[in-house]
Scaffold this motif. Sequence first.
Motif, mmCIF file in Angstrom:
data_model
loop_
_atom_site.group_PDB
_atom_site.id
_atom_site.type_symbol
_atom_site.label_atom_id
_atom_site.label_comp_id
_atom_site.label_asym_id
_atom_site.label_seq_id
_atom_site.Cartn_x
_atom_site.Cartn_y
_atom_site.Cartn_z
ATOM 1 N N ARG A 110 0.876 -1.117 -0.023
ATOM 2 C CA ARG A 110 0.049 -0.100 -0.074
ATOM 3 C C ARG A 110 1.015 0.955 0.142
ATOM 4 O O ARG A 110 0.630 2.178 -0.822
ATOM 5 C CB ARG A 110 -0.864 -0.192 1.246
ATOM 6 C CG ARG A 110 -1.800 1.297 1.392
ATOM 7 C CD ARG A 110 -2.593 1.412 0.295
ATOM 8 N NE ARG A 110 -3.638 2.590 0.333
ATOM 9 C CZ ARG A 110 -4.122 3.189 -0.649
ATOM 10 N NH1 ARG A 110 -3.542 3.212 -1.987
ATOM 11 N NH2 ARG A 110 -4.763 4.293 -0.190
ATOM 12 N N HIS A 111 1.976 1.215 0.819
ATOM 13 C CA HIS A 111 2.805 2.292 0.834
ATOM 14 C C HIS A 111 3.593 2.421 -0.567
ATOM 15 O O HIS A 111 3.988 3.692 -1.001
ATOM 16 C CB HIS A 111 3.783 2.199 2.151
ATOM 17 C CG HIS A 111 3.232 2.334 3.224
ATOM 18 N ND1 HIS A 111 3.521 1.676 4.581
ATOM 19 C CD2 HIS A 111 1.843 2.777 3.477
ATOM 20 C CE1 HIS A 111 2.836 1.946 5.639
ATOM 21 N NE2 HIS A 111 1.789 2.580 5.079
ATOM 22 N N HIS A 162 -1.364 7.601 6.240
ATOM 23 C CA HIS A 162 -0.546 6.679 6.261
ATOM 24 C C HIS A 162 0.897 7.276 6.675
ATOM 25 O O HIS A 162 1.653 6.521 7.518
ATOM 26 C CB HIS A 162 -0.477 5.893 4.908
ATOM 27 C CG HIS A 162 -1.354 4.737 4.794
ATOM 28 N ND1 HIS A 162 -1.004 3.715 5.190
ATOM 29 C CD2 HIS A 162 -2.612 4.777 4.173
ATOM 30 C CE1 HIS A 162 -2.230 2.638 5.029
ATOM 31 N NE2 HIS A 162 -3.087 3.576 4.178
ATOM 32 N N LEU A 163 0.913 8.495 6.382
ATOM 33 C CA LEU A 163 2.433 9.307 6.870
ATOM 34 C C LEU A 163 2.356 9.279 8.429
ATOM 35 O O LEU A 163 3.042 8.880 9.197
ATOM 36 C CB LEU A 163 2.552 10.591 6.246
ATOM 37 C CG LEU A 163 2.966 10.463 4.715
ATOM 38 C CD1 LEU A 163 2.820 12.016 4.169
ATOM 39 C CD2 LEU A 163 4.337 9.882 4.735
ATOM 40 N N LEU A 164 1.304 9.573 8.857
ATOM 41 C CA LEU A 164 0.900 9.661 10.216
ATOM 42 C C LEU A 164 0.900 8.531 11.225
ATOM 43 O O LEU A 164 1.422 8.144 12.180
ATOM 44 C CB LEU A 164 -0.537 10.420 10.535
ATOM 45 C CG LEU A 164 -0.847 11.810 10.836
ATOM 46 C CD1 LEU A 164 -2.053 12.305 10.794
ATOM 47 C CD2 LEU A 164 0.232 12.494 11.960
ATOM 48 N N PHE A 165 0.322 7.451 10.312
ATOM 49 C CA PHE A 165 0.311 5.899 10.977
ATOM 50 C C PHE A 165 1.992 5.622 10.979
ATOM 51 O O PHE A 165 2.087 4.941 12.051
ATOM 52 C CB PHE A 165 -0.365 5.063 9.967
ATOM 53 C CG PHE A 165 -0.427 3.775 10.157
ATOM 54 C CD1 PHE A 165 -0.885 3.189 11.067
ATOM 55 C CD2 PHE A 165 0.132 2.787 9.049
ATOM 56 C CE1 PHE A 165 -0.956 1.795 11.423
ATOM 57 C CE2 PHE A 165 0.134 1.532 9.558
ATOM 58 C CZ PHE A 165 -0.121 1.046 10.592
ATOM 59 N N LEU A 166 2.659 5.738 10.188
ATOM 60 C CA LEU A 166 4.001 5.331 9.990
ATOM 61 C C LEU A 166 4.780 6.094 11.340
ATOM 62 O O LEU A 166 5.567 5.253 12.004
ATOM 63 C CB LEU A 166 4.669 5.496 8.780
ATOM 64 C CG LEU A 166 4.380 4.502 7.524
ATOM 65 C CD1 LEU A 166 4.846 4.880 6.422
ATOM 66 C CD2 LEU A 166 4.818 3.095 8.045
ATOM 67 N N LEU A 167 4.536 7.190 11.417
ATOM 68 C CA LEU A 167 5.191 7.928 12.521
ATOM 69 C C LEU A 167 4.636 7.393 13.890
ATOM 70 O O LEU A 167 5.551 7.576 14.876
ATOM 71 C CB LEU A 167 5.044 9.525 12.337
ATOM 72 C CG LEU A 167 5.706 10.279 11.199
ATOM 73 C CD1 LEU A 167 5.303 11.693 11.129
ATOM 74 C CD2 LEU A 167 7.056 9.962 11.056
#
Length: 375
Positions: A110-111, A162-167
């Motif tokens: 997905r990323h 997804h950027l927030l999720f990864l952080l």
Amino acid sequence: MTHRVAPLTLAKLRLAAQLILPTSTSPTRGPVDVVRWLTALQSQDLPGALWAIGLRSPGIGRSEVVAAFNSGELVRSCPLRGTLHVTAAEDLGWILSLTAGRMQASQASRHKQLEISAADIDLVRDLTLDLLEQLGGRATREDFFAACEQAGQGTKAQRGYHLLFLLCLEGTLVQGPMNGASTGTTQFYVSSKDWIKAPRILGKEEALGELALRYFRSHGPATIKDFQWWAKLTLKDIKLGLDRAQGSLESYESDGERYWLAPETAELLGGPVSGDRSVLLLPGFDEYVLGYTDRSAALAPDYAPRIVPGNNGMFKATVVAGGRVVGTWRKAQGAAERERQLADVVLPEFFEELSPNQHKALEVSARKYATFLTA
């Protein structure tokens, strides 16, 4: 030991283990005690998560639950199954140490679709920490998205999420204090390092044992399959955790399945389990319904599509009578529906008819919920 435990008895044992029904062995707990006991409480719907904590803390008002977030004792992140959960602040790091790698790997394709690279994460991490410094240590999701867009990091099509999720997975960010401007329905993002003052540090095997012990104590009777669904760890790690924890647990076999549970819950097997007369209002995504791969003890298969319409992953708030899900509830929409609300806050929709005594018990539960919202 071997017991023939009927599904309804299993359901009521879980009500007791999850602190939803008080027992002689479960003293009243505060918001942090409740969350620490459950270990991780699913919380896509933040107001519902506040009530999930409140209904397990009799006499506690919404303001006290909010205060636990504002003080840094409770936080919200994605430590399990890629979904939002509330945890005690000190527990978040060691849970992520077990689960984050698998969640990152599961989202790799997905990323790639979203064109999120390691270099992008490095850039976004730096700009986020700079943003927090500029804003006094806390930022909204909108603040984060605006900073990303300004830096050429697109946030559309869920890329920003997804950027927030990864952080959050890597432990850079966590959702902490409530955003009062949103009437308490969202939280600020803060630096995990700055916000979580005393994180517990556990080695992998110790963390696996801790997670297994706390899951089975708070959710048991439950099976290895239930635990694996809940934690999404490898079967090897699941068994390693249970090996370390089982000395502090009890177990029984019923219909060929091995169930693990807390010793104090096991004591209830010796006699009738209370809860027959209870009628409860549980929020959507509550651990009582969601915390198991096999939910049939509390939720009849015929009713499951009415709890999660279209199997869309969005669990409705439920009416639970005597341990069984017998309906859903929500806030009224429009004047006609408001006339039918209980305690001006609860509009039930039943799957089956309740007795007069059950209706009275439901009204009591509705008043408790109304009091929680204003206290």
